[in-house]
Design a protein around this motif. Structure first.
Motif, PDB file in Angstrom:
ATOM      1  N   ASN A  36       0.789  -1.231   0.000  1.00  0.00           N
ATOM      2  CA  ASN A  36       0.000   0.000   0.000  1.00  0.00           C
ATOM      3  C   ASN A  36       0.821   1.280   0.000  1.00  0.00           C
ATOM      4  OD1 ASN A  36      -2.722  -1.217   0.229  1.00  0.00           O
ATOM      5  ND2 ASN A  36      -1.830  -2.056   2.090  1.00  0.00           N
ATOM      6  N   ARG A  37       2.083   1.197   0.468  1.00  0.00           N
ATOM      7  CA  ARG A  37       2.976   2.354   0.563  1.00  0.00           C
ATOM      8  C   ARG A  37       2.413   3.465   1.440  1.00  0.00           C
ATOM      9  NH1 ARG A  37       7.828   1.524  -0.042  1.00  0.00           N
ATOM     10  NH2 ARG A  37       8.239   3.548  -0.905  1.00  0.00           N
ATOM     11  N   PRO A  43      -3.551   8.604   8.786  1.00  0.00           N
ATOM     12  CA  PRO A  43      -4.897   9.177   8.671  1.00  0.00           C
ATOM     13  C   PRO A  43      -5.445   9.007   7.251  1.00  0.00           C
ATOM     14  CG  PRO A  43      -3.323  10.799   9.536  1.00  0.00           C
ATOM     15  CD  PRO A  43      -2.544   9.584   9.140  1.00  0.00           C
ATOM     16  N   ASP A  44      -6.767   8.922   7.140  1.00  0.00           N
ATOM     17  CA  ASP A  44      -7.399   8.866   5.825  1.00  0.00           C
ATOM     18  C   ASP A  44      -6.929  10.040   4.978  1.00  0.00           C
ATOM     19  OD1 ASP A  44      -8.782   6.591   6.465  1.00  0.00           O
ATOM     20  OD2 ASP A  44     -10.657   7.630   6.938  1.00  0.00           O
ATOM     21  N   GLY A  45      -6.672   9.777   3.716  1.00  0.00           N
ATOM     22  CA  GLY A  45      -6.233  10.831   2.812  1.00  0.00           C
ATOM     23  C   GLY A  45      -4.728  11.031   2.767  1.00  0.00           C
ATOM     24  N   THR A  46      -3.973  10.270   3.570  1.00  0.00           N
ATOM     25  CA  THR A  46      -2.515  10.370   3.527  1.00  0.00           C
ATOM     26  C   THR A  46      -2.033   9.966   2.136  1.00  0.00           C
ATOM     27  OG1 THR A  46      -2.296   9.870   5.879  1.00  0.00           O
ATOM     28  CG2 THR A  46      -0.344   9.502   4.510  1.00  0.00           C
ATOM     29  N   PRO A  47      -1.218  10.800   1.485  1.00  0.00           N
ATOM     30  CA  PRO A  47      -0.754  10.444   0.145  1.00  0.00           C
ATOM     31  C   PRO A  47       0.100   9.170   0.160  1.00  0.00           C
ATOM     32  CG  PRO A  47       0.035  12.636   0.783  1.00  0.00           C
ATOM     33  CD  PRO A  47      -0.700  12.064   1.943  1.00  0.00           C
TER      34      PRO A  47
END
Length: 71
Positions: A36-37, A43-47
């Motif tokens: 997934n890297r 947190p949600d939305g982490t690039p």
């Protein structure tokens, strides 16, 4: 894993481990990050970190388990 991902594409054998305490020694978390890297607790939305370096789920366990033990 930039160099190993390119090396694996050319047929090299991958073996992986952790940089504990920087990363978890838990192979399941290492497999999650390789696929997934993103850290599992990000947190949600982490690039996604270097998405071109992801490896497939089918290829992820062996470098962290069987091949790591062999090296």
């Amino acid at each position: 894993m930039a160099v190993p991902v390119r090396a694996a594409a050319s047929g090299a054998t991958l073996a992986a481990g952790s940089d504990w305490p920087v990363s978890s020694p838990d192979p399941i978390q290492g497999i999650h990050v390789a696929v997934n890297r993103v850290l599992d607790d990000a947190p949600d939305g982490t690039p996604v970190f270097l998405p071109e370096q992801r490896i497939g789920l089918a290829d992820a366990p062996s470098p962290r388990t069987r091949r790591a033990a062999r090296t």
